[in-house]
Design a protein around this motif. Structure first.
Motif, PDB file in Angstrom:
ATOM      1  N   GLU B  88     -38.111  19.567 -20.496  1.00 16.15           N
ATOM      2  CA  GLU B  88     -37.255  20.766 -20.459  1.00 16.15           C
ATOM      3  C   GLU B  88     -35.909  20.416 -19.816  1.00 16.15           C
ATOM      4  O   GLU B  88     -34.869  20.910 -20.244  1.00 16.15           O
ATOM      5  N   TYR B  91     -33.931  17.815 -22.241  1.00 18.26           N
ATOM      6  CA  TYR B  91     -33.366  18.498 -23.420  1.00 18.26           C
ATOM      7  C   TYR B  91     -32.483  19.685 -23.012  1.00 18.26           C
ATOM      8  O   TYR B  91     -31.903  20.333 -23.861  1.00 18.26           O
ATOM      9  N   ARG B  92     -32.454  19.966 -21.747  1.00 18.17           N
ATOM     10  CA  ARG B  92     -31.710  21.108 -21.187  1.00 18.17           C
ATOM     11  C   ARG B  92     -32.182  22.450 -21.761  1.00 18.17           C
ATOM     12  O   ARG B  92     -31.441  23.433 -21.777  1.00 18.17           O
ATOM     13  N   THR B  93     -33.404  22.468 -22.243  1.00 15.87           N
ATOM     14  CA  THR B  93     -33.943  23.707 -22.801  1.00 15.87           C
ATOM     15  C   THR B  93     -34.330  24.686 -21.694  1.00 15.87           C
ATOM     16  O   THR B  93     -34.487  25.875 -21.953  1.00 15.87           O
ATOM     17  N   ARG B  95     -32.342  25.506 -19.407  1.00 19.53           N
ATOM     18  CA  ARG B  95     -31.141  26.358 -19.353  1.00 19.53           C
ATOM     19  C   ARG B  95     -31.133  27.327 -20.537  1.00 19.53           C
ATOM     20  O   ARG B  95     -30.851  28.514 -20.383  1.00 19.53           O
TER      21      ARG B  95
END
Lengths: 300, 268
Positions: B88, B91-93, B95
């Motif tokens: 997370e 992948y900056r998911t 955010r």
């Protein structure tokens, strides 16, 4: 007019570095609001704060004139900095996750994929997409469920010229539908071409904010020359409405207070004062020089 | 919560690495226990046809034996948790999930629920493995219930959720998979070293209550305990169980609170 987003004295420190310094402005409903500034001016930090991925050191903000909440964020379509998706999932599956979080149905996914021309690649893994395709998928995700407010941070990043033109056209089309759009960009012409309002940031400070036609006025200047430049300068300085006279090699650059002047008026005035002009040209001051002038004033 | 959990399921159901790690976990627990079982059966001298270690894989001792053996594989679910969490961040998911409309507390809570579910799953695999080995080792002795000594399964669960939550906490702070796994492993080894050094050299018994050790003490090494420990020592251990469980619960609350605090207060 109702404010969709209101910022009150937002300040943000990263350690000892002040990334935002007491920034306040409001985004009116239905506007295309550009946040303009060079790299590192605090645009993304500002949008990060209003989307709750960053915490402000001081100040507050509100969406739709009420305290910020996750329910409000579901009413926004936001692309912040880079497209953020699960690399091992297809574009379509990534949109399904976004739709589920936004509590919107999956029915809208084909429409938004078609809008950004990704229908043919919807089953491909995100990791196989080009930079432009990733950006387009992020825009598709923003458009899911037709939200009333869109927040775009450098939306044309990584796109080819045709892609840039398409996205700008899409933004204009969305604005035409009455959506409020907040657009952060370091590209002046992008802001000038699509925005109705602009806020200019420089080193975290808000330099100016307002209607784009007032802030980024495409100021005109007149270049004149005569045999005796000294006499010409003295005469022109006495002319009504003249704001500034600058010598540039063998010509004088004359700026007017209202930014507009008729060349014939200028010629007549000089002739009546006994000066025959041998050079008279109307020039437009570039937006770049206007922007540099604004940002330099702050740095100085 | 089920809606949020459904979204987490959408994230992992097509994630090959998750299934591979889960399969490794599911295979490793019975496989490792079989290796030990085989070793006990064939590699040690027998007295009158019986192993010198007794019958650790027979009911009711099998509950402790399989739980203890399986607890040695704690690193596998920890890798799984660290991978799912740091994905997370990389992948900056994390955010994007917030931007799209989750609250921070919602994001971090559902991850903690996943840690809980994974610990339950591990416990379930240990349960089935225990039944299998107990079944092949011997017939149920007279007067011994099948579920007698299942408290060790619960202790395994407590140990697993404790290790997994430490792994999760490290992943939330460090955000990078490799570094998080390294720190987790070094911490686990380091605490073992500190505990044995301070206890043996300076007779410091408080080390029994350190985060890793306190849950380790719930599952004593099964093979030699009857030989090396006196009945009085075993009795004392029994009396300490509620204390170990209580302290483990306090640690668990602290891990969860720090993790939630970090995620809800920091810049993402």
């Amino acid at each position: 007019m109702k404010a969709v987003l209101q910022l009150d004295n937002i300040t943000k420190y990263y350690g000892r570095i002040k990334a935002l310094d007491d920034v306040s402005f409001e985004v009116p409903e239905g506007s295309v609001y550009g946040i303009l500034g060079p790299n590192g001016s605090g645009k993304t930090t500002l949008l990060g704060i209003v989307t709750d991925v960053l915490k402000a050191t001081a100040g507050k903000y509100s969406w739709f004139e009420s305290a910020p909440s996750e329910e409000q964020r579901k009413l926004l379509g936001t692309l912040l900095e880079t497209p953020n998706f699960y690399h091992y999932l297809s574009g379509e599956r990534n949109l399904q996750i976004a739709a589920a979080i936004k509590e919107r149905g999956r029915d809208d996914i084909p429409r938004v994929l078609e809008l950004v021309r990704l229908s043919a690649r919807k089953k491909s893994k995100f990791s196989t997409y080009s930079l432009g395709m990733k950006q387009r998928l992020a825009i598709a995700s923003c458009l899911l469920g037709d939200p009333p407010v869109l927040v775009f941070d450098e939306p044309t990043n990584g796109l080819d010229p045709a892609g840039i033109a398409e996205i700008r056209q899409l933004i204009r089309q969305l604005a035409g539908e009455g959506k409020t759009i907040v657009l952060a960009s370091h590209l002046l012409d992008e802001v000038e071409k699509v925005c109705s309002h602009v806020a200019i940031l420089q080193k975290g400070k808000l330099i100016t904010a307002g209607n784009v036609n007032e802030v980024l006025v495409n100021e005109e200047l007149v270049e004149v020359a005569a045999e005796d430049l000294v006499q010409l300068e003295n005469v022109i300085r006495e002319m009504k409405g003249v704001r500034q006279v600058r010598k540039n090699e063998n010509v004088l650059q004359v700026f007017f207070e209202n930014g507009r002047i008729s060349l014939s008026d200028m010629n007549r005035y000089c002739f009546e004062k006994g000066i025959v002009l041998n050079h008279l040209t109307l020039r437009k001051k570039s937006l770049e020089s206007k922007f540099i002038e604004l940002t330099n004033n702050v740095s100085n | 919560m089920f809606r949020t959990l459904g979204i987490e399921w959408m994230k992992i159901k097509n994630y090959r690495t998750f299934w591979i790690l889960l399969a490794i976990t599911i295979i490793c627990i019975p496989a490792f226990n079989y290796t030990v079982y085989d070793l006990m059966d064939n590699s040690f001298p027998k007295i009158r046809g019986k192993s010198i270690f007794g019958s650790p894989f027979a009911f009711p001792d099998v509950w402790l034996t399989v739980s203890w053996n399986s607890s040695l594989l704690f690193i596998i679910p920890a890798i799984l948790i660290i991978t799912l969490t740091t994905n997370e961040f990389s992948y900056r998911t994390h955010r994007q999930n917030i931007i799209d409309g989750w609250s921070r507390i919602q994001f971090i809570s559902i991850k903690l629920v996943e840690v809980f579910i994974l610990s339950i799953l591990m416990t379930l695999i240990v349960f089935l493995t225990t039944l299998y080995f107990g079944g092949i080792a011997n017939k149920l002795p007279q007067g011994v219930g099948l579920l007698s000594n299942t408290q060790y399964l619960f202790y395994f669960f407590v140990q697993m959720i404790s290790y997994s939550t430490i792994a999760f906490l490290i992943a939330v702070f460090i955000r990078r998979a490799g570094l998080s796994m390294g720190i987790f492993f070094v911490y686990m080894v380091l605490e073992q070293f500190v505990v044995s050094y301070l206890r043996n050299k300076y007779k410091m018994n408080w080390v029994d209550y350190l985060p890793e050790e306190v849950t380790d003490r719930l599952l004593p090494q099964p093979y030699t305990q009857k030989v090396l420990n006196s009945p009085a020592a075993i009795e004392t251990w029994h009396h300490h169980i509620p204390i170990y469980l209580g302290i483990a619960a306090v640690y668990l609350t602290v891990y969860c609170s720090i993790t939630i605090w970090r995620f809800t207060k920091a810049d993402l």
